[in-house]
Design a protein around this motif. Structure first.
Motif, PDB file in Angstrom:
ATOM      1  N   CYS A 160     -45.657   2.383 -44.792  1.00  0.00           N
ATOM      2  CA  CYS A 160     -45.634   3.729 -44.200  1.00  0.00           C
ATOM      3  C   CYS A 160     -45.749   3.733 -42.676  1.00  0.00           C
ATOM      4  O   CYS A 160     -45.437   4.727 -42.038  1.00  0.00           O
ATOM      5  N   GLY A 161     -46.217   2.636 -42.077  1.00  0.00           N
ATOM      6  CA  GLY A 161     -46.303   2.555 -40.623  1.00  0.00           C
ATOM      7  C   GLY A 161     -47.581   3.115 -40.028  1.00  0.00           C
ATOM      8  O   GLY A 161     -47.754   3.106 -38.810  1.00  0.00           O
ATOM      9  N   ASP A 162     -48.509   3.582 -40.857  1.00  0.00           N
ATOM     10  CA  ASP A 162     -49.770   4.126 -40.349  1.00  0.00           C
ATOM     11  C   ASP A 162     -50.738   3.000 -39.999  1.00  0.00           C
ATOM     12  O   ASP A 162     -50.775   1.973 -40.672  1.00  0.00           O
ATOM     13  N   PRO A 163     -51.560   3.190 -38.957  1.00  0.00           N
ATOM     14  CA  PRO A 163     -52.569   2.171 -38.644  1.00  0.00           C
ATOM     15  C   PRO A 163     -53.671   2.170 -39.700  1.00  0.00           C
ATOM     16  O   PRO A 163     -53.971   3.205 -40.292  1.00  0.00           O
ATOM     17  N   PHE A 164     -54.266   0.996 -39.955  1.00  0.00           N
ATOM     18  CA  PHE A 164     -55.337   0.884 -40.934  1.00  0.00           C
ATOM     19  C   PHE A 164     -56.265  -0.259 -40.547  1.00  0.00           C
ATOM     20  O   PHE A 164     -55.926  -1.100 -39.727  1.00  0.00           O
ATOM     21  N   GLU A 165     -57.448  -0.274 -41.131  1.00  0.00           N
ATOM     22  CA  GLU A 165     -58.419  -1.347 -40.910  1.00  0.00           C
ATOM     23  C   GLU A 165     -58.169  -2.441 -41.936  1.00  0.00           C
ATOM     24  O   GLU A 165     -58.188  -2.191 -43.136  1.00  0.00           O
ATOM     25  N   ARG A 166     -57.979  -3.665 -41.474  1.00  0.00           N
ATOM     26  CA  ARG A 166     -57.745  -4.786 -42.377  1.00  0.00           C
ATOM     27  C   ARG A 166     -59.044  -5.278 -42.987  1.00  0.00           C
ATOM     28  O   ARG A 166     -60.063  -5.352 -42.322  1.00  0.00           O
ATOM     29  N   TYR A 194     -50.613  -3.877 -46.217  1.00  0.00           N
ATOM     30  CA  TYR A 194     -50.465  -2.467 -46.556  1.00  0.00           C
ATOM     31  C   TYR A 194     -51.805  -1.739 -46.464  1.00  0.00           C
ATOM     32  O   TYR A 194     -52.864  -2.320 -46.691  1.00  0.00           O
ATOM     33  N   CYS A 195     -51.743  -0.444 -46.188  1.00  0.00           N
ATOM     34  CA  CYS A 195     -52.947   0.383 -46.211  1.00  0.00           C
ATOM     35  C   CYS A 195     -53.366   0.570 -47.675  1.00  0.00           C
ATOM     36  O   CYS A 195     -52.639   0.188 -48.590  1.00  0.00           O
ATOM     37  N   GLY A 196     -54.508   1.169 -47.911  1.00  0.00           N
ATOM     38  CA  GLY A 196     -55.038   1.300 -49.264  1.00  0.00           C
ATOM     39  C   GLY A 196     -54.128   2.035 -50.225  1.00  0.00           C
ATOM     40  O   GLY A 196     -53.890   1.586 -51.350  1.00  0.00           O
ATOM     41  N   GLU A 197     -53.597   3.199 -49.799  1.00  0.00           N
ATOM     42  CA  GLU A 197     -52.737   3.984 -50.683  1.00  0.00           C
ATOM     43  C   GLU A 197     -51.433   3.251 -50.988  1.00  0.00           C
ATOM     44  O   GLU A 197     -50.975   3.214 -52.134  1.00  0.00           O
ATOM     45  N   CYS A 198     -50.837   2.651 -49.978  1.00  0.00           N
ATOM     46  CA  CYS A 198     -49.562   1.954 -50.179  1.00  0.00           C
ATOM     47  C   CYS A 198     -49.750   0.695 -51.001  1.00  0.00           C
ATOM     48  O   CYS A 198     -48.869   0.324 -51.782  1.00  0.00           O
ATOM     49  N   ALA A 199     -50.902   0.016 -50.848  1.00  0.00           N
ATOM     50  CA  ALA A 199     -51.154  -1.208 -51.608  1.00  0.00           C
ATOM     51  C   ALA A 199     -51.152  -0.904 -53.105  1.00  0.00           C
ATOM     52  O   ALA A 199     -50.571  -1.655 -53.896  1.00  0.00           O
ATOM     53  N   PHE A 236     -39.837  16.157 -30.235  1.00  0.00           N
ATOM     54  CA  PHE A 236     -39.329  14.858 -30.687  1.00  0.00           C
ATOM     55  C   PHE A 236     -40.478  13.971 -31.159  1.00  0.00           C
ATOM     56  O   PHE A 236     -40.397  13.350 -32.214  1.00  0.00           O
ATOM     57  N   GLU A 237     -41.563  13.914 -30.387  1.00  0.00           N
ATOM     58  CA  GLU A 237     -42.686  13.044 -30.724  1.00  0.00           C
ATOM     59  C   GLU A 237     -43.409  13.477 -31.998  1.00  0.00           C
ATOM     60  O   GLU A 237     -43.937  12.651 -32.722  1.00  0.00           O
ATOM     61  N   GLN A 238     -43.453  14.777 -32.275  1.00  0.00           N
ATOM     62  CA  GLN A 238     -44.207  15.257 -33.427  1.00  0.00           C
ATOM     63  C   GLN A 238     -43.356  15.449 -34.677  1.00  0.00           C
ATOM     64  O   GLN A 238     -43.850  15.276 -35.792  1.00  0.00           O
ATOM     65  N   ALA A 239     -42.085  15.793 -34.525  1.00  0.00           N
ATOM     66  CA  ALA A 239     -41.269  16.130 -35.685  1.00  0.00           C
ATOM     67  C   ALA A 239     -40.230  15.071 -36.050  1.00  0.00           C
ATOM     68  O   ALA A 239     -39.955  14.852 -37.227  1.00  0.00           O
ATOM     69  N   VAL A 240     -39.636  14.427 -35.071  1.00  0.00           N
ATOM     70  CA  VAL A 240     -38.521  13.513 -35.343  1.00  0.00           C
ATOM     71  C   VAL A 240     -38.982  12.057 -35.407  1.00  0.00           C
ATOM     72  O   VAL A 240     -38.629  11.324 -36.319  1.00  0.00           O
ATOM     73  N   LEU A 241     -39.786  11.632 -34.446  1.00  0.00           N
ATOM     74  CA  LEU A 241     -40.186  10.227 -34.324  1.00  0.00           C
ATOM     75  C   LEU A 241     -40.982   9.692 -35.513  1.00  0.00           C
ATOM     76  O   LEU A 241     -40.774   8.545 -35.906  1.00  0.00           O
ATOM     77  N   PRO A 242     -41.883  10.452 -36.128  1.00  0.00           N
ATOM     78  CA  PRO A 242     -42.640   9.900 -37.267  1.00  0.00           C
ATOM     79  C   PRO A 242     -41.777   9.492 -38.463  1.00  0.00           C
ATOM     80  O   PRO A 242     -42.231   8.728 -39.309  1.00  0.00           O
ATOM     81  N   ASP A 243     -40.543   9.943 -38.549  1.00  0.00           N
ATOM     82  CA  ASP A 243     -39.661   9.539 -39.643  1.00  0.00           C
ATOM     83  C   ASP A 243     -39.216   8.090 -39.533  1.00  0.00           C
ATOM     84  O   ASP A 243     -38.732   7.518 -40.498  1.00  0.00           O
ATOM     85  N   ASN A 244     -39.353   7.495 -38.358  1.00  0.00           N
ATOM     86  CA  ASN A 244     -38.956   6.108 -38.130  1.00  0.00           C
ATOM     87  C   ASN A 244     -40.162   5.346 -37.582  1.00  0.00           C
ATOM     88  O   ASN A 244     -40.324   5.232 -36.373  1.00  0.00           O
ATOM     89  N   PRO A 245     -41.028   4.787 -38.448  1.00  0.00           N
ATOM     90  CA  PRO A 245     -42.269   4.173 -37.992  1.00  0.00           C
ATOM     91  C   PRO A 245     -42.089   2.998 -37.042  1.00  0.00           C
ATOM     92  O   PRO A 245     -42.863   2.832 -36.095  1.00  0.00           O
ATOM     93  N   THR A 246     -41.064   2.170 -37.250  1.00  0.00           N
ATOM     94  CA  THR A 246     -40.882   1.017 -36.365  1.00  0.00           C
ATOM     95  C   THR A 246     -40.494   1.459 -34.966  1.00  0.00           C
ATOM     96  O   THR A 246     -40.996   0.928 -33.972  1.00  0.00           O
ATOM     97  N   LEU A 247     -39.624   2.452 -34.862  1.00  0.00           N
ATOM     98  CA  LEU A 247     -39.241   2.967 -33.556  1.00  0.00           C
ATOM     99  C   LEU A 247     -40.412   3.693 -32.909  1.00  0.00           C
ATOM    100  O   LEU A 247     -40.581   3.634 -31.690  1.00  0.00           O
TER     101      LEU A 247
END
Length: 113
Positions: free
Chosen positions: A74-80, A87-92, A43-54
């Motif tokens: 995307c919900g990934d951590p990044f350095e501000r 947003y992270c660099g790619e999403c920005a 669940f933690e590796q396959a299902v949960l990453p599809d819902n970043p807020t949860l």
């Protein structure tokens, strides 16, 4: 939090069926409130990453938080680089292109009238 997790398990987990884990042949770990400390690696590796807020809420409830901000896209951590960065660099780059496309589309429709 528990009901959100259970809804995600029921909807998306391939190993879930009739309240049981089909692989381990036991009740689902998330079915019961008393099993809060146990976890399911699938669940933690396959299902949960599809819902970043949860995913953030899930890890925060288990005390596994990091202090890094998370990208709103995307919900990934990044350095501000600044306080206002969302947003992270790619999403920005992707969001900027998307906004520019929408602006140009609206501008073309206004000129056509």
């Amino acid at each position: 939090m528990k009901s959100e997790t259970m809804r995600l398990v029921e909807r998306s987990c391939a190993n879930y069926g009739d309240g049981h884990c089909l692989i381990l042949d036991r009740p689902c770990v998330y079915q019961n409130d008393t099993m809060n400390l146990r976890c399911c690696s699938y669940f933690e590796q396959a299902v949960l990453p599809d819902n970043p807020t949860l995913e953030v809420k899930y890890h925060a409830s288990r005390g596994e938080t990091d202090n890094k901000p998370r990208c709103e896209h995307c919900g990934d951590p990044f350095e501000r680089k600044s306080n206002r960065q969302k947003y992270c660099g790619e999403c920005a780059v992707e969001i900027r292109k998307q906004k520019q496309r929408n602006y140009n589309r609206e501008l073309r429709t206004k000129r056509a009238l």
